[in-house]
Design a protein around this motif. Sequence first.
Motif, PDB file in Angstrom:
ATOM      1  N   LEU A  48      61.344   7.871 -29.415  1.00 41.10           N
ATOM      2  CA  LEU A  48      61.633   8.633 -28.142  1.00 41.10           C
ATOM      3  C   LEU A  48      61.546   7.344 -27.319  1.00 41.10           C
ATOM      4  O   LEU A  48      60.620   6.470 -27.180  1.00 41.10           O
ATOM      5  CB  LEU A  48      60.266   9.423 -28.003  1.00 41.10           C
ATOM      6  CG  LEU A  48      60.080  10.027 -26.681  1.00 41.10           C
ATOM      7  CD1 LEU A  48      61.300  11.056 -26.572  1.00 41.10           C
ATOM      8  CD2 LEU A  48      58.634  11.033 -26.630  1.00 41.10           C
TER       9      LEU A  48
ATOM     10  N   ASP B  91      56.418  13.982 -29.678  1.00 45.61           N
ATOM     11  CA  ASP B  91      57.925  13.664 -30.300  1.00 45.61           C
ATOM     12  C   ASP B  91      58.458  14.421 -31.657  1.00 45.61           C
ATOM     13  O   ASP B  91      59.462  14.684 -31.636  1.00 45.61           O
ATOM     14  CB  ASP B  91      58.277  12.209 -30.672  1.00 45.61           C
ATOM     15  CG  ASP B  91      57.124  11.532 -31.186  1.00 45.61           C
ATOM     16  OD1 ASP B  91      56.303  12.418 -31.960  1.00 45.61           O
ATOM     17  OD2 ASP B  91      56.997  10.336 -31.666  1.00 45.61           O
TER      18      ASP B  91
ATOM     19  N   SER C 209      63.518  13.339 -31.599  1.00 44.43           N
ATOM     20  CA  SER C 209      63.250  12.693 -30.330  1.00 44.43           C
ATOM     21  C   SER C 209      64.170  13.051 -29.164  1.00 44.43           C
ATOM     22  O   SER C 209      64.096  13.295 -27.904  1.00 44.43           O
ATOM     23  CB  SER C 209      63.281  11.058 -30.634  1.00 44.43           C
ATOM     24  OG  SER C 209      64.420  10.500 -30.918  1.00 44.43           O
TER      25      SER C 209
ATOM     26  N   GLN D 207      63.745  14.328 -25.475  1.00 44.33           N
ATOM     27  CA  GLN D 207      64.320  13.590 -24.524  1.00 44.33           C
ATOM     28  C   GLN D 207      65.285  14.501 -23.665  1.00 44.33           C
ATOM     29  O   GLN D 207      65.218  14.274 -22.532  1.00 44.33           O
ATOM     30  CB  GLN D 207      65.179  12.398 -24.992  1.00 44.33           C
ATOM     31  CG  GLN D 207      65.555  11.183 -24.320  1.00 44.33           C
ATOM     32  CD  GLN D 207      64.317  10.278 -24.188  1.00 44.33           C
ATOM     33  OE1 GLN D 207      63.952   9.603 -25.286  1.00 44.33           O
ATOM     34  NE2 GLN D 207      63.352  10.139 -23.272  1.00 44.33           N
TER      35      GLN D 207
ATOM     36  N   GLN E  40      52.952  10.104 -29.098  1.00 45.03           N
ATOM     37  CA  GLN E  40      54.096   9.531 -30.086  1.00 45.03           C
ATOM     38  C   GLN E  40      53.626   9.706 -31.777  1.00 45.03           C
ATOM     39  O   GLN E  40      52.246   9.378 -31.713  1.00 45.03           O
ATOM     40  CB  GLN E  40      53.993   7.884 -29.773  1.00 45.03           C
ATOM     41  CG  GLN E  40      54.440   7.793 -28.144  1.00 45.03           C
ATOM     42  CD  GLN E  40      54.513   6.201 -28.039  1.00 45.03           C
ATOM     43  OE1 GLN E  40      53.530   5.734 -27.600  1.00 45.03           O
ATOM     44  NE2 GLN E  40      55.551   5.588 -27.951  1.00 45.03           N
TER      45      GLN E  40
END
Length: 276
Positions: A57, A128, A132, A136, A166
Amino acid sequence: MSDQNRPIVTGNVWSALRRYTDARIGLGRAGISLPTSELLKFQLAHAQARDAVHLPLDVNRLTAELSQLSVGDKPLVPEVIHSQAEDRFTYLQRPDLGRRLAESSRSRLQALSQADDSKSDLAIIIVDGLSSSAVQSNVVPFLEQFLADLEAEPRPWQLAPVTVVQQGRVAIGDEIGGLLKAGMALVLVGERPGLSSPDSLGIYLTFGPESGLTDARRNCISNVRPAGLAFAHASQRLLYLIREADRLKLSGVGLKDRTEEVVIDNSSKHQNFLTD
């Protein structure tokens, strides 16, 4: 028909149904195998699914985009934290580590909570997960829609600081929500990619978050993406669940999503091709 005039690819009578689904049906055949074009499309989809899992990510880009959003008159400034899985390899091999916060991140949230002792209604937690690309591409436009809908609600909802996790999994939201003293935890996570949906965003809502809860305590809205469940529809379903969770003081198996209780009726203006 002579062999010389016979087409190389034999069509499939089910191919007309492909306009209703991304599933691989009615692909035709070339001899006893798939047509080359369909085989290449499958290999591309497989590569996109693998990339969605392994591509990291872009946290800097995501936080910059999130900072352009606002809650009321305050800009949304997310806290970036980490699970106990130190890297992607560990994350994929040890799902349990993705469900718990690293000690440094836990300490940061505890300090943040102590600095502001007030309780909040909702903690938005961006994770994430296993895609990812889903996070995003879809988190910012979804939150833009959701925050606008939330602000239009008759009752004000107090939000906890937004976090970006994360190497996290869904259950890490329970620990974060508990540390932030939030009444509900809202987890936006990249779902396990499929061969037709490498960018699917999942939304999980938990009332009374705390460490150790099971999936039975969560409500899920899945396949949130432009080619799946539209952001506006996902936002309205989520608001319904938030209102009901607040009213009933629970979430999960005890909270039913009744936003789509529609009787299939041929006389309805909402036609279904299976009943035409």
